[in-house]
Design an enzyme around this catalytic site. Structure first.
Site, mmCIF file in Angstrom:
data_model
loop_
_atom_site.group_PDB
_atom_site.id
_atom_site.type_symbol
_atom_site.label_atom_id
_atom_site.label_comp_id
_atom_site.label_asym_id
_atom_site.label_seq_id
_atom_site.Cartn_x
_atom_site.Cartn_y
_atom_site.Cartn_z
ATOM 1 N N HIS A 4 0.791 -1.224 0.000
ATOM 2 C CA HIS A 4 0.000 0.000 0.000
ATOM 3 C C HIS A 4 0.827 1.280 0.000
ATOM 4 C CE1 HIS A 4 -2.164 -3.269 2.128
ATOM 5 N NE2 HIS A 4 -3.096 -2.942 1.268
ATOM 6 N N GLY A 20 -7.213 12.127 7.300
ATOM 7 C CA GLY A 20 -7.904 11.089 6.549
ATOM 8 C C GLY A 20 -7.843 11.355 5.059
ATOM 9 N N ARG A 24 -5.904 16.771 1.984
ATOM 10 C CA ARG A 24 -5.483 17.580 3.120
ATOM 11 C C ARG A 24 -3.996 17.373 3.379
ATOM 12 N NH1 ARG A 24 -8.452 15.915 7.911
ATOM 13 N NH2 ARG A 24 -10.265 16.681 6.783
ATOM 14 N N ARG A 43 -2.819 4.181 -4.916
ATOM 15 C CA ARG A 43 -4.263 4.404 -4.760
ATOM 16 C C ARG A 43 -4.597 5.880 -4.479
ATOM 17 N NH1 ARG A 43 -7.197 -0.832 -2.346
ATOM 18 N NH2 ARG A 43 -5.754 -2.419 -3.083
ATOM 19 N N ARG A 87 -2.643 12.014 14.123
ATOM 20 C CA ARG A 87 -3.807 12.152 13.246
ATOM 21 C C ARG A 87 -4.301 13.593 13.307
ATOM 22 N NH1 ARG A 87 -8.549 11.255 10.856
ATOM 23 N NH2 ARG A 87 -10.502 11.454 12.029
ATOM 24 N N GLY A 89 -7.507 15.113 11.946
ATOM 25 C CA GLY A 89 -8.733 14.737 11.274
ATOM 26 C C GLY A 89 -9.918 15.609 11.635
ATOM 27 N N SER A 90 -11.037 15.269 11.036
ATOM 28 C CA SER A 90 -12.289 15.961 11.319
ATOM 29 C C SER A 90 -13.164 15.079 12.207
ATOM 30 C CB SER A 90 -13.023 16.298 10.019
ATOM 31 O OG SER A 90 -13.303 15.114 9.290
ATOM 32 N N SER A 203 -16.101 19.380 12.408
ATOM 33 C CA SER A 203 -16.590 19.672 11.057
ATOM 34 C C SER A 203 -18.104 19.785 11.003
ATOM 35 C CB SER A 203 -16.138 18.584 10.078
ATOM 36 O OG SER A 203 -16.660 17.322 10.484
ATOM 37 N N ASP A 204 -18.792 19.221 11.989
ATOM 38 C CA ASP A 204 -20.241 19.334 12.053
ATOM 39 C C ASP A 204 -20.704 19.091 13.481
ATOM 40 O OD1 ASP A 204 -21.284 16.128 11.756
ATOM 41 O OD2 ASP A 204 -19.315 16.603 10.943
ATOM 42 N N ARG A 217 -13.104 21.373 4.877
ATOM 43 C CA ARG A 217 -12.434 20.300 5.607
ATOM 44 C C ARG A 217 -11.053 20.023 5.029
ATOM 45 N NH1 ARG A 217 -17.793 18.410 5.451
ATOM 46 N NH2 ARG A 217 -17.399 16.983 3.718
#
Length: 232
Positions: A4, A20, A24, A43, A87, A89-90, A203-204, A217
């Site tokens: 990967h 994530g 970003r 990927r 990390r 992240g959101s 984010s929400d 985001r």
């Protein structure tokens, strides 16, 4: 190389920031780092290495969910000798005193996932962050005048809950927010002797219609990026 990640061992720094969203990761690399090079793009999970204030640091996407975070964090720790994964992240906030763009330092992570089953434990593991990273991030945020909340988050396998009131149960236990990766990251770090911390931006607001856009985001959650980079 791994299945990967297309990179040589020396291509990654000892500290990796992991949003994530790979876009970003690209934003962080292009706007905060110097002498940047793309080290992997398998990927389209983009990974970069550069320098921040003269110190080498990498940034790479983790994808969505614990299986994806589990794969990438495992490979970074075990095949690329990465020591620290942060990390960035959101999350969706449960806390009633939280608002959009607020920053959360995830001291621990609850979960509804069966990810822990692969560790063959006779119990339920409490996934926690590395205290030194957590403490330093809290102090850095104060120096930068960035308000943070420290506490528990929920790492969920399910984004679209069938029970729309389920969040209230976690909210009643003072769980601050929900996201999808931290529990797996903390488990892998504990199992393979690395250090991990999740720094999250709201984010929400769960239970309301307040939310950020996909573009916001990607590029607007800069406070957590600044905190994370100061930990390098």
């Amino acid at each position: 190389m791994t299945p990967h990640i297309r990179a040589e061992k020396r291509d990654f720094a000892k500290t990796v920031l992991m949003p994530g969203d790979p876009l970003r990761a690209k934003f962080i690399a292009e706007n905060f780092l110097e002498d940047v090079k793309l080290v992997t793009d398998v990927r389209n999970m983009l990974g970069f290495t550069g320098k921040y204030n003269g110190k080498e640091v990498s940034v790479m996407g983790s994808g969505m969910g614990m299986p994806s975070m589990g794969i990438y964090s495992y490979e970074l720790i075990n095949f690329y000798d990465v020591e620290n994964i942060i990390r960035v992240g959101s999350c969706g906030a449960y806390g009633k005193d939280l608002d959009l763009y607020d920053v959360i330092l995830a001291q621990g992570a609850c979960t509804n996932s069966s990810y822990i089953n692969s560790f063959d434990l006779n119990g339920i593991y409490s996934a926690i962050s590395d205290f030194e990273l957590l403490n330093e991030a809290f102090n850095v945020a104060k120096k930068l005048n960035i308000h943070t909340k420290v506490g528990n988050v929920l790492s969920s396998d399910v984004f679209y809950q069938s029970d729309m009131e389920d969040y209230k149960k976690w909210q009643s236990l003072n769980v601050l927010a929900t996201e999808m990766e931290t529990y797996a990251l903390y488990l892998n770090a504990a199992r393979y002797n690395a250090n991990a911390l999740s720094i999250l931006t709201v984010s929400d607001l769960i239970g309301t219609d307040k939310e950020t856009t996909a573009k916001e985001r990607e590029v607007a959650f800069t406070n957590m990026m600044k905190i994370a980079l100061e930990l390098v």
